[in-house]
Motif scaffolding. Structure first.
Motif, mmCIF file in Angstrom:
data_model
loop_
_atom_site.group_PDB
_atom_site.id
_atom_site.type_symbol
_atom_site.label_atom_id
_atom_site.label_comp_id
_atom_site.label_asym_id
_atom_site.label_seq_id
_atom_site.Cartn_x
_atom_site.Cartn_y
_atom_site.Cartn_z
ATOM 1 N N PRO A 519 0.790 -1.241 0.000
ATOM 2 C CA PRO A 519 0.000 0.000 0.000
ATOM 3 C C PRO A 519 0.815 1.281 0.000
ATOM 4 O O PRO A 519 0.278 2.339 -0.327
ATOM 5 N N TRP A 520 2.084 1.206 0.401
ATOM 6 C CA TRP A 520 2.848 2.448 0.460
ATOM 7 C C TRP A 520 3.174 2.948 -0.951
ATOM 8 O O TRP A 520 3.228 2.186 -1.908
ATOM 9 N N ASN A 521 3.355 4.258 -1.038
ATOM 10 C CA ASN A 521 3.711 4.970 -2.270
ATOM 11 C C ASN A 521 2.561 5.116 -3.250
ATOM 12 O O ASN A 521 2.690 5.810 -4.260
ATOM 13 N N ILE A 522 1.419 4.495 -3.010
ATOM 14 C CA ILE A 522 0.273 4.654 -3.912
ATOM 15 C C ILE A 522 -0.384 6.002 -3.632
ATOM 16 O O ILE A 522 -0.712 6.337 -2.505
ATOM 17 N N GLU A 523 -0.541 6.774 -4.708
ATOM 18 C CA GLU A 523 -1.181 8.083 -4.613
ATOM 19 C C GLU A 523 -2.546 8.034 -5.270
ATOM 20 O O GLU A 523 -2.768 7.331 -6.243
ATOM 21 N N LYS A 524 -3.459 8.832 -4.728
ATOM 22 C CA LYS A 524 -4.823 8.888 -5.258
ATOM 23 C C LYS A 524 -5.163 10.319 -5.612
ATOM 24 O O LYS A 524 -5.082 11.184 -4.761
#
Length: 524
Positions: A519-524
């Protein structure tokens, strides 16, 4: 006209929060449909991938494995190795804290590694070389070996089940055969136990005190920067409902879509397919060595001869560009992959299987084959396998259940008539099949082996030699011998390889490529 069931309708029916409610206050929420329901929260107690994923949300590791397979420091700041390679000294990064604000110390690390090694085959091998671990000070600890061991860092960087996650000492002192009940970690997200509703949702919130590394993220290494405030696992079992919810923007991504959903996803301009695990997954048939009929090696070989990868993969995946045969216990295309000893796997023959079964003295004992109904990416594997076994002459009792029930049942050593089992099928990420110490399926240490409990002194001797080997050529030779012996006693039956990319909305970016969805580094 029947209205398609989307998550909005499902949420209304179940009384769940809606996307608009989740977004109140301007916080960024990442809504994921995970591959399975989460019921077991201890990533050391089970090898289930859903629990491993839960572990990566809330815990951290001493080392990580980047996307190229290189070991990189994670919680460790530096390490030193003595000239005789028997003393390893590690120093933790400054400022590491658990979610309760207490510092991560050497004592926490030692307790965590001790418990992990009692459940993991690679950890057990590492500790068989060790004379002990000692805390030098609060941030430094020492691992002392009886003799040099060539896979120290590879063991500590093991990226998948079981992962050597670091927990508080008080938690890690829980007996290895009992599940933990305290989920305090030091990772990038915090588990919201008060919002966990098994079968509905799992919630994690950003750990604002987490100190990521400065390097770019890669695999399980580098900077684990949480770029959303909240991660919600939304449990939707029906593949079509998942697809409808993604198309409507009611969820952000599906971790493991049903393969029949991909054609529609490819046509949708608002959806992207992201291959977070380029190596793919290896499917296997696991046999229980404890009870008839598979306590008989001749019966196991008859089953192996009946298994044909092509129809099984075609039924499960269907899309030719997403599956491939693989006649090795190691991930094809990787360092130790070999075809040695794989004749029955590479050239299945029902007539041969029938003959072997006749020679074995098989008496018609039913084979209890467990089938998970709610895990789309493997649900069809047992169906075709059951047909092939029946054609070979086996009497098969395929019993359907949800994946979490299967996970609980496979740990039971009782006879099938008392709640045990004879066979089940699963997939391992290829990173779990890279060598014979990582590969749980070839652990033949009897009661300490992975579910199915094969017991073979020759394999264990070879695995021990693999750990002691000083050069790569020797390791390759030993890996091949282990494969040959594993197929002689049939620890398991390889069923081929396939992929199932993440399906996500186009407004997401920053996926970390490596071995599985993180889940880290995922941008929305």
């Amino acid at each position: 006209m029947i209205r398609p069931l989307t998550f909005a309708l499902l949420a209304a029916a179940l009384g769940l929060a809606t996307p608009s409610a989740w977004s109140q206050g301007g916080s960024k929420v990442l809504r994921i449909v995970p591959h399975s329901n989460l019921t077991v929260l201890d990533p050391i107690w089970t090898t289930a991938y859903i629990t491993r994923n839960h572990g990566y949300q809330i815990y951290d590791t001493l080392f990580g494995l980047d996307a190229k397979g290189n070991v990189q420091p994670q919680m460790v700041e530096k390490y030193e190795v003595s000239k005789d390679r028997k003393t390893w000294t590690f120093t933790l990064r400054e400022g590491l804290e658990f979610h309760d604000g207490k510092p991560v110390t050497s004592e926490d690390v030692i307790a965590s590694l001790t418990r992990w090694a009692q459940r993991d085959s690679m950890g057990a091998m590492l500790m068989s070389f060790a004379t002990g671990m000692q805390a030098v000070n609060a941030r430094t600890f020492r691992l002392t070996l009886k003799e040099p061991y060539g896979l120290v860092l590879e063991s500590l960087a093991k990226p998948s089940s079981n992962v050597p996650f670091i927990m508080p000492r008080r938690v890690a002192q829980t007996p290895a055969d009992r599940q933990i009940d305290d989920f305090t970690g030091s990772g990038p997200f915090i588990f919201k136990r008060d919002e966990w509703k098994p079968g509905e949702r799992v919630v994690y919130v950003k750990n604002a005190r987490y100190k990521p590394r400065s390097e770019a993220p890669s695999g399980t290494a580098g900077g684990k920067i949480p770029k959303v405030d909240r991660v919600e696992w939304v449990i939707i079992k029906d593949p079509q409902t998942q697809a409808n919810a993604l198309a409507a923007g009611e969820i952000d991504l599906i971790e493991a879509p049903a393969h029949e959903s991909y054609p529609a996803f490819r046509k949708n301009p608002n959806i992207q397919l992201v291959e977070t695990n380029p190596l793919g997954f290896n499917a296997i048939l696991r046999l229980n060595h404890l009870h008839p009929p598979f306590d008989n090696p001749k019966v196991r070989r008859a089953a192996m001869a009946a298994i044909n990868q092509v129809p099984i993969l075609r039924a499960q995946v269907g899309l030719p560009d997403m599956y491939r045969t693989c006649f090795s216990i190691y991930a094809c295309g990787t360092a130790y992959a070999t075809s040695a000893g794989m004749e029955l796997v590479a050239k299945p023959d029902l007539k041969r299987a029938q003959q072997l079964l006749k020679e074995s003295g098989y008496d018609g004992t039913p084979v209890v084959l467990m089938q998970p109904t709610d895990l789309a990416v493997i649900a069809k594997l047992p169906v075709v396998t059951a047909q092939l076994l029946r054609q070979a002459g086996f009497k098969v009792d395929m019993q359907s259940m949800d994946w979490q029930t299967l996970l609980a049942r496979r740990a039971k050593k009782e006879v099938p008539s008392a709640g045990g089992w004879n066979a089940f099928m699963t997939v391992w990420a290829s990173v779990d099949n890279l060598n014979p110490l990582i590969l749980q399926a070839v652990n033949a240490s009897c009661d300490k082996a992975w579910f199915g409990w094969p017991c073979d002194a020759q394999i264990e001797k070879l695995r021990d030699a693999f750990g002691r080997a000083g050069d790569e050529a020797e390791r390759k030779r030993l890996a091949e011998q282990i494969q040959v012996r594993a197929m002689e006693i049939v620890t398991h039956v390889p069923v081929g390889e396939y992929n199932f990319p993440v399906a996500a909305r186009k407004n997401l970016k920053g996926f970390v490529i490596g071995y599985f969805l993180v889940p880290w580094n995922i941008e929305k």
